[in-house]
Design a protein around this motif. Structure first.
Motif, PDB file in Angstrom:
ATOM      1  N   ARG A  26     -35.356  33.737 -12.346  1.00 14.36           N
ATOM      2  CA  ARG A  26     -35.948  34.471 -11.357  1.00 14.36           C
ATOM      3  C   ARG A  26     -35.283  35.857 -10.873  1.00 14.36           C
ATOM      4  N   TYR A  27     -33.927  35.746 -11.129  1.00  9.34           N
ATOM      5  CA  TYR A  27     -33.088  36.754 -10.206  1.00  9.34           C
ATOM      6  C   TYR A  27     -32.267  37.628 -11.143  1.00  9.34           C
ATOM      7  N   GLU A  96     -24.646  33.140 -12.999  1.00 14.25           N
ATOM      8  CA  GLU A  96     -25.429  32.530 -11.844  1.00 14.25           C
ATOM      9  C   GLU A  96     -25.496  31.099 -12.517  1.00 14.25           C
ATOM     10  N   ASN A 213     -35.299  24.786 -10.778  1.00  8.85           N
ATOM     11  CA  ASN A 213     -35.543  25.278  -9.152  1.00  8.85           C
ATOM     12  C   ASN A 213     -34.212  25.283  -8.245  1.00  8.85           C
ATOM     13  N   ASN A 216     -31.945  27.968  -9.552  1.00  6.17           N
ATOM     14  CA  ASN A 216     -32.472  29.411  -9.290  1.00  6.17           C
ATOM     15  C   ASN A 216     -32.031  29.593  -7.671  1.00  6.17           C
ATOM     16  N   ALA A 217     -32.343  28.713  -6.984  1.00 10.23           N
ATOM     17  CA  ALA A 217     -31.922  28.728  -5.344  1.00 10.23           C
ATOM     18  C   ALA A 217     -30.553  28.829  -4.999  1.00 10.23           C
ATOM     19  N   SER A 219     -28.663  30.864  -6.837  1.00 14.05           N
ATOM     20  CA  SER A 219     -28.358  32.197  -7.359  1.00 14.05           C
ATOM     21  C   SER A 219     -27.592  33.097  -6.428  1.00 14.05           C
ATOM     22  N   ARG A 222     -29.863  35.939  -5.537  1.00 14.88           N
ATOM     23  CA  ARG A 222     -31.261  35.644  -4.520  1.00 14.88           C
ATOM     24  C   ARG A 222     -30.868  36.379  -3.137  1.00 14.88           C
ATOM     25  N   LEU A 225     -30.826  40.161  -3.175  1.00 14.87           N
ATOM     26  CA  LEU A 225     -32.339  40.582  -3.601  1.00 14.87           C
ATOM     27  C   LEU A 225     -33.137  40.635  -2.109  1.00 14.87           C
ATOM     28  N   ARG A 226     -32.804  39.599  -1.307  1.00 15.62           N
ATOM     29  CA  ARG A 226     -33.609  39.676   0.177  1.00 15.62           C
ATOM     30  C   ARG A 226     -33.008  40.637   0.845  1.00 15.62           C
TER      31      ARG A 226
END
Length: 232
Positions: A26-27, A96, A213, A216-217, A219, A222, A225-226
């Motif tokens: 995802r990231y 990651e 999941n 990814n959590a 990473s 993440r 990006l936020r």
């Protein structure tokens, strides 16, 4: 023309599954050339694995438990782990936790794709049998790769050396055990093997998706990006 169609059907599942797992990052998606390179490493290790397995078969014979957990899953998972650890684990692109999954799935599917092609060439393969192999052996190798890569990712980013060693051990032992159980069911000789295989594959997919999941959590990209989204 028929041979080309069968070969395409043999190769397609591995490519499709690799694409699926790659796009689940995802990231910070990995460079395509790196993923392809690791996939090709999976192709290249087929020959040494076959030679070692043949030698062990001649030495120990075809005993079901030994074949499942040592000759088949043992040799395959140890060599895949060895290549990943020495070529990818300390690579700068492994930055990651999910990257471990991408690269472990890539090398596993490289191996599984060649295995599938050899099956299509040397066995009277139909599209139905190749579909069955896509659902079982090919996806099985991918899911063993998810387990291996998940724990490699945890080892890579563990805060303590003791936890790194533990996760490295788990990254080899757990997929080896899963693969061994899979091979033992296949080689059990019972006519009801499919009733054991279906729960195993459901378990592997559910567990694999959860681990994806979780990876990814964790990473580090993440949070970056936020922060960028908040600043915008």
């Amino acid at each position: 023309m028929l041979i080309l169609s069968i070969l395409t059907a043999a190769i397609a599942p591995g490519v499709a599954l690799l694409t699926y797992f790659y796009l689940k990052d995802r990231y910070d998606t990995e460079p395509v050339h790196m993923v392809v390179r690791v996939f090709l490493l999976g192709v290249l290790i087929v020959l040494p694995i076959m030679v070692i397995q043949r030698g062990l078969l001649l030495w120990w014979g075809d005993q079901p438990i030994v074949f499942a957990f040592v000759i088949s899953s043992g040799v395959e998972e140890i060599i895949k782990w060895f290549v990943l650890y020495h070529i990818i684990y300390n690579h700068t692109e492994f930055d990651e936790p999910y990257d471990g999954i991408v690269y472990a799935v890539a090398i596993s599917l490289g191996f599984a794709t060649v295995e599938n092609v050899l099956y299509a060439i040397y066995q009277p393969a139909s599209f139905g049998s190749l579909l069955g192999r896509a659902l079982l052996p090919v996806s099985g190798h991918a899911l063993f790769g998810v387990t291996m890569g998940y724990y490699l990712g945890k080892a890579k980013f563990a805060s303590a050396a003791s936890r790194t060693r533990l996760f490295l051990l788990m990254s080899l032992s757990i997929p080896l055990l899963e693969h061994g159980v899979y091979d033992w069911i296949i080689g059990s000789g019972t006519t009801y093997w499919i009733w054991f295989m279906i729960p195993l594959m459901i378990y592997l997919w559910v567990k694999g998706l959860r681990k994806m999941n979780r990876a990814n959590a964790r990473s580090p990209f993440r949070m970056l990006l936020r922060e960028e989204e908040v600043n915008l």
